[in-house]
Write an enzyme that holds these catalytic residues in place. Structure first.
Site, short mmCIF file in Angstrom:
data_model
loop_
_atom_site.label_atom_id
_atom_site.label_comp_id
_atom_site.label_asym_id
_atom_site.label_seq_id
_atom_site.Cartn_x
_atom_site.Cartn_y
_atom_site.Cartn_z
N ASP A 126 0.85 -1.19 0.00
CA ASP A 126 0.00 0.00 0.00
C ASP A 126 0.89 1.25 0.00
O ASP A 126 1.66 1.45 0.94
CB ASP A 126 -0.88 -0.03 1.25
CG ASP A 126 -2.06 0.91 1.20
OD1 ASP A 126 -2.08 1.79 0.33
OD2 ASP A 126 -2.97 0.77 2.03
N ASP A 127 0.80 2.06 -1.05
CA ASP A 127 1.56 3.31 -1.16
C ASP A 127 3.07 3.06 -1.22
O ASP A 127 3.86 3.83 -0.67
CB ASP A 127 1.27 4.24 0.02
CG ASP A 127 -0.04 4.99 -0.11
OD1 ASP A 127 -0.85 4.61 -0.97
OD2 ASP A 127 -0.26 5.94 0.65
N CYS A 141 -5.58 3.96 -3.95
CA CYS A 141 -5.98 2.74 -3.25
C CYS A 141 -7.32 2.17 -3.71
O CYS A 141 -7.40 1.02 -4.14
CB CYS A 141 -5.98 2.98 -1.75
SG CYS A 141 -6.70 4.53 -1.23
N ARG A 143 -7.96 -1.25 -6.06
CA ARG A 143 -8.59 -2.45 -5.50
C ARG A 143 -9.83 -2.85 -6.30
O ARG A 143 -10.08 -4.04 -6.52
CB ARG A 143 -8.92 -2.21 -4.04
CG ARG A 143 -7.70 -2.28 -3.16
CD ARG A 143 -7.89 -1.67 -1.78
NE ARG A 143 -6.72 -1.94 -0.95
CZ ARG A 143 -5.53 -1.33 -1.10
NH1 ARG A 143 -5.36 -0.41 -2.02
NH2 ARG A 143 -4.50 -1.66 -0.33
N LYS A 158 -6.58 -5.16 3.90
CA LYS A 158 -7.36 -3.96 3.62
C LYS A 158 -8.36 -4.21 2.48
O LYS A 158 -7.97 -4.58 1.38
CB LYS A 158 -6.40 -2.83 3.25
CG LYS A 158 -7.04 -1.52 2.84
CD LYS A 158 -5.94 -0.48 2.59
CE LYS A 158 -6.47 0.80 1.97
NZ LYS A 158 -5.40 1.80 1.77
N HIS A 216 -11.49 -1.82 1.53
CA HIS A 216 -11.57 -0.46 0.99
C HIS A 216 -12.31 -0.33 -0.33
O HIS A 216 -12.04 0.55 -1.14
CB HIS A 216 -10.15 0.14 0.86
CG HIS A 216 -10.11 1.61 1.17
ND1 HIS A 216 -9.04 2.42 0.82
CD2 HIS A 216 -11.00 2.41 1.80
CE1 HIS A 216 -9.28 3.66 1.22
NE2 HIS A 216 -10.46 3.68 1.82
N HIS A 235 1.84 2.37 3.82
CA HIS A 235 0.96 3.54 3.91
C HIS A 235 1.14 4.22 5.27
O HIS A 235 1.37 3.55 6.28
CB HIS A 235 -0.48 3.07 3.75
CG HIS A 235 -1.51 4.13 3.52
ND1 HIS A 235 -1.84 5.06 4.48
CD2 HIS A 235 -2.33 4.38 2.46
CE1 HIS A 235 -2.80 5.85 4.02
NE2 HIS A 235 -3.12 5.45 2.79
N ASP A 272 -0.30 -0.88 -4.81
CA ASP A 272 -1.56 -0.31 -5.28
C ASP A 272 -1.40 1.03 -5.98
O ASP A 272 -2.27 1.45 -6.74
CB ASP A 272 -2.57 -0.19 -4.13
CG ASP A 272 -2.18 0.82 -3.07
OD1 ASP A 272 -1.00 1.21 -3.00
OD2 ASP A 272 -3.06 1.23 -2.29
N ASN A 273 -0.33 1.75 -5.71
CA ASN A 273 -0.04 3.01 -6.41
C ASN A 273 1.40 3.38 -6.11
O ASN A 273 2.10 2.68 -5.38
CB ASN A 273 -0.99 4.14 -5.98
CG ASN A 273 -1.23 4.25 -4.50
OD1 ASN A 273 -2.33 3.97 -4.02
ND2 ASN A 273 -0.21 4.64 -3.75
N LYS A 294 1.33 8.98 -6.16
CA LYS A 294 -0.04 8.55 -5.93
C LYS A 294 -0.99 9.71 -6.26
O LYS A 294 -0.70 10.86 -5.97
CB LYS A 294 -0.19 8.16 -4.46
CG LYS A 294 -1.60 7.92 -3.95
CD LYS A 294 -1.56 7.68 -2.44
CE LYS A 294 -2.95 7.49 -1.86
NZ LYS A 294 -2.88 7.26 -0.39
#
Length: 545
Positions: free
Chosen positions: A35-36, A73, A77, A137, A139, A223, A327-328, A371
């Site tokens: 994540d991130d 994010c 997803r 996660k 989301h 993240h 994710d990014n 991001k």
């Protein structure tokens, strides 16, 4: 020979053969997502952060150099889970997060939860005999009726809503086991807990029967908030005192040596204050922020090693198709030098402390932006694919442009599963992704183009060309073979190519619930979706030559 369950039927369309000509059976499928995390953060993509387990998977599998996410994010997803562009699944922006549904903008592409015109990978794999497991996660839907167990997963443990305190997730983040809300205690840490439950789910699945399993393990690391175990942070303390320029330079050299990027590409312009202008105390603080961020990735890698060891102990590793991605791109949220007071950086307190734009610029080496944006720094992700029983190539690179919408198509391909036209009484949107199985054998996908839109940032990738623009900014055109770092805008040299790609983008956007620009948040929820405008400015060319 790899371990193969005798009860598993052959599954995938493009049947692969092992070196000894034995046919590969229907594999387990594992998708692990950071994540991130920036493109160059992990060791096998040029980073200095210790990631021996991911590096080991890469050396025995494939690394994709042009794999793409959806810049943020929630859209990522949605696309990963459904094989559709995020707007088609209803999450063109973010999820609805409170009872007023403040991120439900009323339009079909911006509802803030997975709609019923899509199916998840879990919903598609269940009929093909798969156990469907998830930890981490979610989301993509906040309220009950939208949770993983409502969208095809047999087992779920994780956080329904976004980012959280790693040590003490707040109740409103909805830490749940299936439908049961939980309050963690003791030496809790989300990265460890997600992995522990993923391992539990896999072991339980093995004990019950011989069905293959699909596991989606979605970490919240790295993240914000900056939260790590002290022993992990200490490993990196002092290693970043040379500053972001030194980190970018060293990463670039390693990436060129690895063949991940071309030597001819320019390093994007430093998007940070000069390191030497910082005071001694601020340099120490920035070293600490990056050390904690590195420690979060290090801990994630340790946990991935625990899962890989479990698969090996169970005799399942060779027969498991495993993906790892982010994710990014690196996250610039929190300003140039990060967010949150220094006093809480080594505590278990806080929710939003970050490492800042200057370090995010280094995380995304050698690319531009972050991001949210759809320049390469926002959408380029490392992708490791590991499947000893199905992929003969070891330690090789794959440069074919691919996208996370392709993970669904690939999973269905190797599983021999059907993509439904109707599901649970609803018509289902046609799948957008294509199988990456040919790319495993270094063959092209035959795709015409890939597309992006998030918050008015938009792009098209067609062959070697990429058309891209920031929110309310002009289009830019880049040759990805000569200049993937997007430093030489070719709009004026190739206006006809640009015009053709603008027309492609406009047609794509209008057909997939994408609005031009950033839709305004409305103060209240409107139950009936608003109508899309009949005419809209999708081109936005204030500086068209």
């Amino acid at each position: 020979m790899p371990h193969i369950h005798p009860s598993r039927a052959l599954g995938f369309a493009a049947v692969l053969l092992l070196a000894n000509s034995a046919v590969v059976a229907k594999p387990n499928i594992v998708v692990m997502m950071a994540d991130d995390m920036g493109y160059s953060d992990i060791g096998c993509y040029g980073g200095e952060i210790r990631t021996p387990n991911l590096d080991g998977l890469a050396s025995n599998g494939l690394r994709f150099t042009q794999f793409y996410n959806a810049a943020r994010c929630c859209p990522t997803r949605a696309s990963l889970l459904t094989g559709l562009y995020a707007h088609q699944a209803g999450i063109g922006h973010m999820t609805s997060e409170n009872e007023e549904l403040r991120f439900d903008l009323g339009y079909p592409g911006y509802r803030g939860f997975l709609n019923r015109s899509c199916v998840t990978i879990a919903e598609a794999l269940r009929p093909a005999g798969y156990r469907t497991l998830m930890a981490g996660k979610w989301h993509v839907g906040t309220f009950e009726g939208m949770w993983p167990v409502d969208r095809g997963f047999d087992e779920y443990y994780g956080i329904v809503r976004g980012a959280s305190n790693f040590f003490r997730p707040a109740p409103d983040k909805l830490l749940v086991r299936n439908r049961e809300r939980l309050v963690p205690g003791g030496d809790y840490y989300t990265t460890d807990a997600f992995t522990e439950h993923a391992i539990e789910f896999v072991r339980d699945a093995e004990r019950v029967d011989d069905r293959p399993f699909f596991l989606y393990l979605a970490y919240t690391a790295p993240h914000w908030p900056l939260h790590a175990w002290p022993e992990d942070t200490q490993r990196y303390r002092g290693k970043y005192l040379a500053g972001w320029d030194a980190v970018r330079k060293a990463r670039l050299e390693r990436m060129v040596e690895m063949g991940i990027i071309a030597k001819a590409w320019n390093l994007s312009i430093r998007d940070a204050v000069p390191w030497e202008t910082l005071s001694r105390d601020m340099r120490d603080e920035m070293d600490l922020r990056m050390a904690i961020y590195a420690a979060q990735i290090d801990r994630m890698d340790q946990n991935i090693g625990r899962l890989v060891d479990t698969l090996e102990d169970l005799g399942e590793l060779d027969d498991t198709l495993l993906f790892f991605l982010s994710d990014n791109g690196g996250c610039a949220e929190g300003g140039m030098l990060g967010r949150g007071p220094r006093a809480i950086l080594l505590t278990k307190n806080g929710y939003s402390q970050s490492y800042g734009q200057a370090w995010a610029n280094a995380s995304n080496t050698p690319f531009r932006k972050y991001k949210h944006w759809v320049h390469e720094g926002g959408i380029a992700t490392p992708l490791i694919v590991h499947w000893p029983a199905g992929i003969p190539g070891k330690g090789q690179l794959r440069g074919e442009p691919t996208h996370l919408i392709d993970i669904m198509a690939t999973a269905l391909d190797v599983a021999g599963a059907d993509y439904p036209t109707r599901f649970a009484g609803h018509d289902i949107t046609v799948l957008e992704g294509v199988s990456m199985v040919p790319v495993f054998e270094d063959q092209p996908t035959g795709r015409e183009a890939l597309y992006w839109e998030h918050e008015g940032n938009r792009a098209v990738r067609a062959g070697k060309w990429k058309l891209v623009a920031e929110h309310e900014g002009p289009w830019e055109l880049y040759d990805m073979e000569a200049d993937r770092t997007e430093t030489h805008d070719l709009m004026r040299q190739h206006p006809e190519t640009a015009r053709s790609m603008i027309e492609m983008y406009t047609a794509w956007a209008k057909a997939r619930n994408v609005l031009p620009g950033r839709p305004a948040r409305r103060p209240g929820y409107v139950p009936e979706p608003l109508e899309y405008p009949e005419t809209a400015d999708y081109e936005r060319l204030p500086n068209w030559p």
